[in-house]
Scaffold this motif. Structure first.
Motif, PDB file in Angstrom:
ATOM      1  N   ILE A   4       1.369   4.762   2.771  1.00 12.34           N
ATOM      2  CA  ILE A   4       1.496   3.416   3.318  1.00 12.34           C
ATOM      3  C   ILE A   4       0.805   3.326   4.684  1.00 12.34           C
ATOM      4  N   PRO A   5      -0.115   2.388   4.871  1.00 15.28           N
ATOM      5  CA  PRO A   5      -0.746   2.213   6.189  1.00 15.28           C
ATOM      6  C   PRO A   5       0.296   1.832   7.242  1.00 15.28           C
ATOM      7  N   GLU A   6       0.121   2.352   8.457  1.00 12.62           N
ATOM      8  CA  GLU A   6       1.065   2.055   9.533  1.00 12.62           C
ATOM      9  C   GLU A   6       1.123   0.560   9.841  1.00 12.62           C
ATOM     10  N   THR A   7       0.000  -0.137   9.654  1.00 15.96           N
ATOM     11  CA  THR A   7       0.006  -1.579   9.907  1.00 15.96           C
ATOM     12  C   THR A   7       0.985  -2.293   8.984  1.00 15.96           C
ATOM     13  N   LEU A   8       1.073  -1.822   7.730  1.00 19.46           N
ATOM     14  CA  LEU A   8       2.002  -2.425   6.777  1.00 19.46           C
ATOM     15  C   LEU A   8       3.441  -2.050   7.111  1.00 19.46           C
ATOM     16  N   VAL A   9       3.642  -0.800   7.515  1.00 24.21           N
ATOM     17  CA  VAL A   9       4.983  -0.358   7.938  1.00 24.21           C
ATOM     18  C   VAL A   9       5.465  -1.206   9.110  1.00 24.21           C
ATOM     19  N   ASN A  10       4.592  -1.391  10.109  1.00 22.26           N
ATOM     20  CA  ASN A  10       4.970  -2.168  11.295  1.00 22.26           C
ATOM     21  C   ASN A  10       5.262  -3.621  10.929  1.00 22.26           C
ATOM     22  N   ILE A 118       5.795  -3.253   0.856  1.00 22.75           N
ATOM     23  CA  ILE A 118       5.635  -1.799   0.781  1.00 22.75           C
ATOM     24  C   ILE A 118       5.664  -1.320  -0.667  1.00 22.75           C
ATOM     25  N   LEU A 119       6.677  -1.733  -1.422  1.00 21.68           N
ATOM     26  CA  LEU A 119       6.742  -1.316  -2.821  1.00 21.68           C
ATOM     27  C   LEU A 119       5.576  -1.890  -3.619  1.00 21.68           C
ATOM     28  N   ASP A 120       5.170  -3.114  -3.313  1.00 19.48           N
ATOM     29  CA  ASP A 120       3.995  -3.699  -3.972  1.00 19.48           C
ATOM     30  C   ASP A 120       2.767  -2.820  -3.746  1.00 19.48           C
ATOM     31  N   TYR A 121       2.588  -2.369  -2.505  1.00 20.33           N
ATOM     32  CA  TYR A 121       1.436  -1.526  -2.159  1.00 20.33           C
ATOM     33  C   TYR A 121       1.516  -0.189  -2.895  1.00 20.33           C
ATOM     34  N   GLU A 122       2.696   0.403  -2.913  1.00 16.41           N
ATOM     35  CA  GLU A 122       2.851   1.705  -3.571  1.00 16.41           C
ATOM     36  C   GLU A 122       2.524   1.616  -5.058  1.00 16.41           C
ATOM     37  N   LEU A 123       3.014   0.593  -5.715  1.00 18.45           N
ATOM     38  CA  LEU A 123       2.751   0.457  -7.151  1.00 18.45           C
ATOM     39  C   LEU A 123       1.259   0.337  -7.430  1.00 18.45           C
ATOM     40  N   GLN A 124       0.543  -0.377  -6.571  1.00 13.67           N
ATOM     41  CA  GLN A 124      -0.881  -0.575  -6.775  1.00 13.67           C
ATOM     42  C   GLN A 124      -1.696   0.682  -6.501  1.00 13.67           C
TER      43      GLN A 124
END
Length: 219
Positions: A4-10, A118-124
């Protein structure tokens, strides 16, 4: 491995401001894993050591993996919400003093929306071969509230999954991709209802066959 990119985490941390949630636990595991575990949310142990499913329920989950013959290194761990949702209970200690204590609770729908990117990103990007949801929260995050774990546990479901329509809305849409989803009970459920253990191992027998068949197809 963190994907996960830190920008998305933030961004998701900002979206969680104002909710009774604490800490942040990254999803962990390899790309293209045999299994992606989709749980509910981290607990007290996880937010202190940063390791998904490392608490009491995680030890039960490890027993399930041994039964399946799958190593943790072949599994990607994530959850619907990456912070610990808590409630505060006031209780008396041994000295008869009233103290505040935090207890785990299920994440609200608003909290699920806040962490949805976050979960959307992980699935992709992780691209798991098999999704395994634990309990109702993970199941309904992906498939909607018409699904309940008591009705569909142990069944293999081929379906598109819910994803956030856009970052500025609290509305779901459906993925373009179809995923293989296997729901079963959360390992913590047996702490409260030991009779569920028999059903869980029946589910695991079915999952073991599914994983075996997937390996055979690859060969």
């Amino acid at each position: 491995m963190r994907v996960i990119p830190e920008t998305l985490v933030n961004l998701c941390k900002e979206r969680m401001e104002g909710y009774n949630c604490e800490g942040f636990v990254h999803g962990r595991g390899p790309m293209n894993p045999a299994i992606m575990i989709v749980g509910e949310a981290p607990g007290e142990t996880e937010i202190h050591n940063g390791m998904p499913f490392s608490g009491r329920a995680g030890k039960v989950l490890d027993e399930f993996f041994r039964y399946l013959g799958v190593e943790r290194e072949d599994i990607y761990f994530t959850s619907t919400v990456r912070s610990r949702p808590y409630k505060i209970i006031h209780k008396k200690n041994r000295d008869n003093e009233v103290i505040e204590k935090k207890y785990n609770r299920a994440p609200t729908l608003k909290e699920q929306f806040a962490h949805a990117p976050i979960l959307d990103y992980e699935l992709q990007h992780v691209k798991p071969k098999q999704l395994v949801t634990l309990g109702n929260i993970g199941l309904q995050r992906l498939l909607g509230r018409k699904y309940t774990i008591s009705d569909v546990h142990g069944q293999l479901i081929q379906s598109k999954v819910r994803r956030l329509k856009d970052l500025d809305s609290n509305e779901w849409t459906w993925s373009e991709e179809t995923y293989s989803i296997f729901p079963t009970f959360h390992p913590a459920s047996i702490f409260y209802n030991r009779s569920l253990e028999e059903n869980i191992y029946k589910d695991l027998d079915h999952l073991k066959k599914i994983l075996h068949d997937k390996k055979a197809d690859i060969k």
